[in-house]
Design a protein around this motif. Structure first.
Motif, PDB file in Angstrom:
ATOM      1  N   ARG A 118     -29.733   0.299 -14.235  1.00 45.47           N
ATOM      2  CA  ARG A 118     -28.771  -0.211 -13.266  1.00 45.47           C
ATOM      3  C   ARG A 118     -27.337  -0.275 -13.782  1.00 45.47           C
ATOM      4  N   GLY A 119     -27.119   0.016 -15.017  1.00 46.99           N
ATOM      5  CA  GLY A 119     -25.765  -0.084 -15.561  1.00 46.99           C
ATOM      6  C   GLY A 119     -25.660  -1.281 -16.471  1.00 46.99           C
ATOM      7  N   PRO A 120     -24.580  -1.340 -17.266  1.00 51.50           N
ATOM      8  CA  PRO A 120     -24.468  -2.422 -18.243  1.00 51.50           C
ATOM      9  C   PRO A 120     -24.343  -3.796 -17.594  1.00 51.50           C
ATOM     10  N   VAL A 121     -23.673  -3.840 -16.430  1.00 57.14           N
ATOM     11  CA  VAL A 121     -23.539  -5.116 -15.711  1.00 57.14           C
ATOM     12  C   VAL A 121     -23.885  -4.816 -14.252  1.00 57.14           C
ATOM     13  N   ALA A 122     -24.992  -5.362 -13.782  1.00 58.20           N
ATOM     14  CA  ALA A 122     -25.476  -5.025 -12.444  1.00 58.20           C
ATOM     15  C   ALA A 122     -25.607  -6.277 -11.598  1.00 58.20           C
ATOM     16  N   ALA A 123     -25.108  -6.187 -10.369  1.00 57.73           N
ATOM     17  CA  ALA A 123     -25.246  -7.303  -9.433  1.00 57.73           C
ATOM     18  C   ALA A 123     -26.554  -7.158  -8.662  1.00 57.73           C
ATOM     19  N   ALA A 124     -26.933  -8.232  -8.007  1.00 60.11           N
ATOM     20  CA  ALA A 124     -28.202  -8.216  -7.280  1.00 60.11           C
ATOM     21  C   ALA A 124     -28.185  -7.186  -6.157  1.00 60.11           C
ATOM     22  N   ASP A 125     -26.982  -6.904  -5.599  1.00 62.42           N
ATOM     23  CA  ASP A 125     -26.915  -5.952  -4.487  1.00 62.42           C
ATOM     24  C   ASP A 125     -26.920  -4.498  -4.970  1.00 62.42           C
ATOM     25  N   GLY A 126     -27.064  -4.310  -6.246  1.00 60.27           N
ATOM     26  CA  GLY A 126     -27.147  -2.958  -6.785  1.00 60.27           C
ATOM     27  C   GLY A 126     -25.817  -2.423  -7.287  1.00 60.27           C
ATOM     28  N   SER A 127     -24.718  -3.102  -6.996  1.00 57.93           N
ATOM     29  CA  SER A 127     -23.418  -2.633  -7.481  1.00 57.93           C
ATOM     30  C   SER A 127     -23.319  -2.872  -8.985  1.00 57.93           C
ATOM     31  N   THR A 128     -22.574  -2.003  -9.647  1.00 58.78           N
ATOM     32  CA  THR A 128     -22.442  -2.141 -11.095  1.00 58.78           C
ATOM     33  C   THR A 128     -20.979  -2.332 -11.484  1.00 58.78           C
ATOM     34  N   THR A 129     -20.784  -2.902 -12.632  1.00 58.95           N
ATOM     35  CA  THR A 129     -19.446  -3.166 -13.154  1.00 58.95           C
ATOM     36  C   THR A 129     -19.366  -2.571 -14.546  1.00 58.95           C
ATOM     37  N   ASP A 130     -18.211  -2.038 -14.881  1.00 55.68           N
ATOM     38  CA  ASP A 130     -18.044  -1.461 -16.217  1.00 55.68           C
ATOM     39  C   ASP A 130     -17.935  -2.551 -17.270  1.00 55.68           C
ATOM     40  N   ALA A 131     -18.443  -2.267 -18.432  1.00 55.30           N
ATOM     41  CA  ALA A 131     -18.321  -3.200 -19.558  1.00 55.30           C
ATOM     42  C   ALA A 131     -18.008  -2.392 -20.809  1.00 55.30           C
ATOM     43  N   THR A 132     -17.062  -2.886 -21.605  1.00 53.57           N
ATOM     44  CA  THR A 132     -16.696  -2.220 -22.852  1.00 53.57           C
ATOM     45  C   THR A 132     -16.891  -3.209 -23.991  1.00 53.57           C
ATOM     46  N   SER A 133     -17.703  -2.795 -24.953  1.00 54.68           N
ATOM     47  CA  SER A 133     -17.953  -3.680 -26.090  1.00 54.68           C
ATOM     48  C   SER A 133     -16.828  -3.521 -27.111  1.00 54.68           C
ATOM     49  N   VAL A 134     -16.110  -4.612 -27.380  1.00 56.10           N
ATOM     50  CA  VAL A 134     -15.048  -4.607 -28.400  1.00 56.10           C
ATOM     51  C   VAL A 134     -15.713  -4.744 -29.774  1.00 56.10           C
ATOM     52  N   VAL A 135     -16.450  -5.805 -29.934  1.00 55.21           N
ATOM     53  CA  VAL A 135     -17.385  -5.974 -31.044  1.00 55.21           C
ATOM     54  C   VAL A 135     -18.655  -6.562 -30.419  1.00 55.21           C
ATOM     55  N   SER A 136     -19.718  -6.633 -31.185  1.00 51.19           N
ATOM     56  CA  SER A 136     -21.002  -7.025 -30.574  1.00 51.19           C
ATOM     57  C   SER A 136     -20.914  -8.296 -29.739  1.00 51.19           C
ATOM     58  N   PRO A 137     -20.240  -9.336 -30.226  1.00 47.24           N
ATOM     59  CA  PRO A 137     -20.255 -10.570 -29.427  1.00 47.24           C
ATOM     60  C   PRO A 137     -19.088 -10.669 -28.434  1.00 47.24           C
ATOM     61  N   LEU A 138     -18.369  -9.587 -28.188  1.00 45.62           N
ATOM     62  CA  LEU A 138     -17.218  -9.646 -27.265  1.00 45.62           C
ATOM     63  C   LEU A 138     -17.164  -8.384 -26.421  1.00 45.62           C
ATOM     64  N   LEU A 139     -17.178  -8.577 -25.077  1.00 44.98           N
ATOM     65  CA  LEU A 139     -17.120  -7.437 -24.155  1.00 44.98           C
ATOM     66  C   LEU A 139     -16.017  -7.660 -23.133  1.00 44.98           C
ATOM     67  N   ARG A 140     -15.364  -6.547 -22.796  1.00 41.02           N
ATOM     68  CA  ARG A 140     -14.440  -6.595 -21.655  1.00 41.02           C
ATOM     69  C   ARG A 140     -15.223  -6.190 -20.416  1.00 41.02           C
ATOM     70  N   VAL A 141     -15.274  -7.081 -19.442  1.00 44.64           N
ATOM     71  CA  VAL A 141     -16.017  -6.811 -18.215  1.00 44.64           C
ATOM     72  C   VAL A 141     -15.090  -7.067 -17.031  1.00 44.64           C
TER      73      VAL A 141
END
Lengths: 203, 655
Positions: free
Chosen positions: B558-581
């Protein structure tokens, strides 16, 4: 000279008293333990009936009371991982012969005495327990053993089941030889050093 | 002193005194010692030095090892290899993990050899003979204990054994030699809890030894203890963070790793450094009586040499060694064994469950004392030449024992370790995952199994280390007939249920997609043909196929960040414990849930499938306990910097 002898005697007595104490402590602990896990490689039977050469680690898993046997011997085969209360079939290979069935206990373990066929050829054979695991999937655990002619089973302690973890090592005779050589060379070196020191002292 | 080395004065520095003895500078270890150590290390490593990966039980040396998630306090596995494996992974980017690790192993074996030689020569002082340090070094560095532990990949053991002989004098003087103590304690703590606790044991005994300073210099004492603790924070904080989040449901216990100690001969072999719980991997296992005899010879020699251990060292070394031996055999003592078993099932106790590993301080003292015992015999006055010869041979016996114990390790750790070349499909699969990163499911579903590509030897599953990133793998080591789960990964329930259905022939791509699985790496080992539901699932696309590995893509991912309605959002990992979403409504992040994840300042929750459920909103997605880990690392670096400066300025003043 007298003082040296006395010191030497005291040292020897003290050293061996310490050695006896240490060994005594270890001997006290040793018989109680013996709890090192018994680990083997278990294998699955594939849906097509074949058994993959690779297997998985299972400790306190299947075990045989003897791994080197004579045809017709009775041995104890134990294992676990089955569905509690399920039926387990015991089969000997290479030429499959069903030896009987048993029922897993509530924890899924079994222990059964089986009498090996008297017509087993000398060489490597395998004993399998087949049944189902707690989820109902087919499960087979197996162990390899060696059949020798009657009268040769006293060598059992020297044989490792091929179903066990890989056994690695070296040639004992060569190592003993290296050790003896080290004793001779080391002893000669020490003796030579002592003579040289004595010579310097005398000079 | 007759041990072949120059005295401290000879190298121009003022002789420092440590525990009443003239300290022997590093430079005073003769070159021949380093060379013999190097030759020995090369003989032990043998074919393992060739190009290729090294795989053997827990030994998983690959070209591109991942930075452990535990470096950030991220679970679900207890962080046992931090922080050392972080720098190792970084160094691997420059020279390749296989080369870096092999060079490191050689260096550690050589350092252990030279360190034991130096410590024995230092303790022997002027009365010493040439023999003792060689015996100690041979047994300590090439004996069955270090060889076996290195062969099976417990790399914290060679790390600690390489440093300990050099560090022990400083560790036993925590107040009077504080800067050196802190630096050595930091170095030992680099390999995690194993090194940190051994360092702590010596420091604790050292604090008692220097009790006269408590009254006169209470601040210095407190400062020493504080700095020691500060340099242990890089492993202590991640362990606490993961421990608070929860460990596996049923950790394996000390009794599952009980040393082999079932007879008097086993006891003698334990003294010699054998007794590893998994006997198939114990180097020298096929020389049972010779090993036991060698252990007894060394023990007898150590008893003779005990009186030669200088007064100021005897107590501290003896206490730590006795505690180490007691811990190692604790599983054998009635009453104590059940307590040890219960303790080992806790977060703090888990690192000690493999009790035989704790023998290190005992083996160090045994090696040194056995060397001194041989020295004592070698210099024994006798009245007749025959008696002299006998005493000479007696003095050489411990050397023979050490050699007998060392020989089986030659040739790639007794033949256990040979380079492995992973077939081409592995690199293809890794490249495919790198192009489209996501969670990898590792099959077959076993933690330890024999690999066809590794001469059918038992190995920890290599998919997690090979692919890096988020890999879902079995965590039951099967050390008992009962099923256990060592890792508290909240996704395991759903995934294991799906795999059971796959074994029945059901198609499970949707269930795996719901658990965030994007890839399936199916190794052709054990029961791989039994996952019939995977092999013909139309929801799975086989993108790599080879004789040893297949890689399947989960089409419904479903993608790195997926909503219940099936839509997805981009996510970029800066370092393991930090993501830009990007800003979105409530959505699920494809990471295993662990308490501490935030979106902006709002806490995330656990999804039904065990993933991180983000609240609606914007802002970075981050794991706040990582800040605690960073703070711990900063404090440790500060303590190391302060101690390094104090040591440097102290040396300048001394000159």
């Amino acid at each position: 000279m007298g003082r040296t002898t006395s010191t030497a005697r005291r040292s020897i007595v003290g050293a061996f008293a310490a050695l006896a104490t240490a060994l005594g402590l270890l001997l006290f602990a040793a018989p109680v333990a013996g709890a090192a896990p018994d680990c083997n490689i278990s294998r699955f039977t594939n849906p097509d009936g074949s058994t993959d050469l690779t297997g998985y680690l299972q400790c306190s898993g299947p075990s045989l009371s003897q791994t080197t046997v004579a045809p017709g011997d009775t041995i104890t085969f134990s294992g676990g991982g089955f569905k509690g209360g399920s039926e387990i079939t015991i089969t000997v290979y290479s030429t499959p012969q069903v030896l009987g069935t048993t029922v897993a206990d509530a924890s899924g373990n079994f222990s059964v005495q089986v009498t090996l066929p008297s017509n087993l050829d000398p060489g490597a054979h395998r004993l399998e327990a087949s049944g189902v695991d707690p989820s109902g999937s087919p499960l087979t655990v197996s162990l390899d053993f060696t059949v020798v002619s009657a009268g040769q089973t006293s060598e059992a302690g020297a044989v490792t089941p091929s179903g066990s973890l890989p056994y690695t090592g070296s040639d004992v005779g060569r190592i003993v030889g290296v050790g003896l050589a080290a004793v001779v060379v080391g002893g000669a070196a020490v003796w030579g050093a002592r003579r040289a020191k004595a010579g310097r002292t005398a000079a | 002193m007759g041990a072949g080395g120059s005295t401290p004065a000879a190298v121009g520095a003022t002789p420092r005194r440590v525990l009443g003895l003239a300290a022997r500078p590093v430079g005073s270890v003769p070159v021949v010692v380093w060379l013999v150590g190097l030759v020995g290390a090369l003989l032990v490593m043998g074919p393992a030095l060739g190009p290729g990966s090294l795989l053997n039980l827990d030994l998983v040396v690959l070209s591109d090892p991942p930075v452990p998630a535990g470096m950030w306090g991220l679970g679900p596995e207890l962080p046992r290899r931090v922080p050392l494996w972080g720098p190792l992974a970084w160094a691997s980017w420059l020279a390749g993990g296989e080369l870096v690790t092999k060079v490191l192993l050689v260096m550690l074996l050589v350092a252990a050899f030279a360190g034991a030689w130096r410590l024995t020569a230092t303790l022997a002082g002027e009365r010493g003979h040439r023999l003792g340090p060689w015996i100690a070094a041979t047994f300590y560095a090439f004996g069955p204990f270090l060889a076996t532990r290195t062969a099976v990949g417990h790399l914290m053991v060679p790390w600690v054994m390489a440093l300990l002989p050099w560090a022990v004098a400083s560790l036993l003087s925590p107040v009077s030699r504080r800067p050196a103590m802190v630096l050595w304690a930091a170095a030992l703590g680099l390999c995690g809890v194993f090194g940190g606790v051994i360092a702590g044991a010596y420091v604790a005994v050292g604090v008692v030894r220097e009790r006269s300073q408590w009254r006169h210099r209470p601040r210095r004492l407190v400062w020493s203890v504080a700095l020691f603790l500060a340099v242990q924070l890089p492993w202590l904080v991640p362990l606490a963070v993961v421990g608070v989040a929860g460990t596996g449901r049923d950790l394996a216990r000390a009794s599952d790793f009980a040393p082999v100690l079932g007879s008097a001969a086993d006891a003698a072999r334990l003294v010699a450094g054998q007794g590893f719980w998994n006997t198939g991997f114990q180097i020298g296992q096929d020389l049972p009586w010779l090993s036991a005899l060698a252990g007894l010879v060394l023990l007898a020699s150590a008893c003779l040499g005990w009186s030669r251990v200088p007064q100021g060292w005897r107590g501290p070394l003896g206490v730590v060694a006795a505690v180490a031996l007691a811990v190692a055999v604790a599983t054998a003592v009635p009453g104590l064994s059940s307590i040890v078993d219960d303790l080992s099932a806790t977060v703090l106790g888990a690192p000690f469950r493999d009790s035989q590993r704790q023998l290190v301080p005992f083996l160090l003292l045994l090696a040194v004392a056995a060397g001194l015992g041989a020295d004592r015999l070698a210099t024994w006055r006798t009245s007749t030449p025959i008696a002299g010869s006998l005493v000479g041979i007696g003095a050489a016996l411990p050397l023979a024992a050490a050699i007998v114990l060392a020989v089986p390790a030659a040739g790639g750790f007794g033949g256990q370790v040979r380079p492995v070349h992973l077939p081409g499909e592995w690199a293809q699969a890794k490249a495919a995952v790198a192009r489209e990163p996501g969670t990898v499911l590792a099959l077959p579903w076993f933690e330890y199994y024999t690999l066809d590509i590794n001469r059918n030897r038992l190995t920890l599953g290599i998919v997690p280390s090979y692919f890096g990133g988020d890999v879902l793998a079995a965590s039951d080591p099967r050390l008992t007939a009962d099923r256990r789960r060592e890792v508290a990964d909240p996704r395991l329930d759903g995934v294991e249920a799906a795999l059971e259905r796959a074994r029945q022939g059901e198609h499970v791509a949707d269930a795996l997609a719901a658990a965030g699985v994007r890839w399936i790496a199916l190794q052709h080992d054990v029961d791989w043909k039994a996952y019939t539901g995977v092999l013909d699932d139309p929801g799975l696309e086989r993108v790599v196929a080879g004789p040893s590995l297949d890689l399947y893509r989960v089409d419904g991912w479903r993608g790195p960040v997926a909503a219940a309605d099936g839509s997805t959002t981009d996510a970029t990992s800066v370092v393991s414990p930090l993501l830009r979403v990007d800003a979105s409504g409530a959505a699920v992040l494809d990471r295993p849930y662990q308490a501490g994840w935030l979106r902006g300042w709002s806490a995330a929750a656990r999804s039904a499938d065990g993933l991180v459920e983000l609240p609606a909103g914007s802002g970075p997605v981050w794991f706040w306990p990582a800040l605690l880990v960073l703070a711990g690392d900063a404090l440790a670096l500060g303590a190391i910097g302060q101690s390094a400066y104090a040591r440097w300025s102290g040396r300048r003043e001394a000159q």
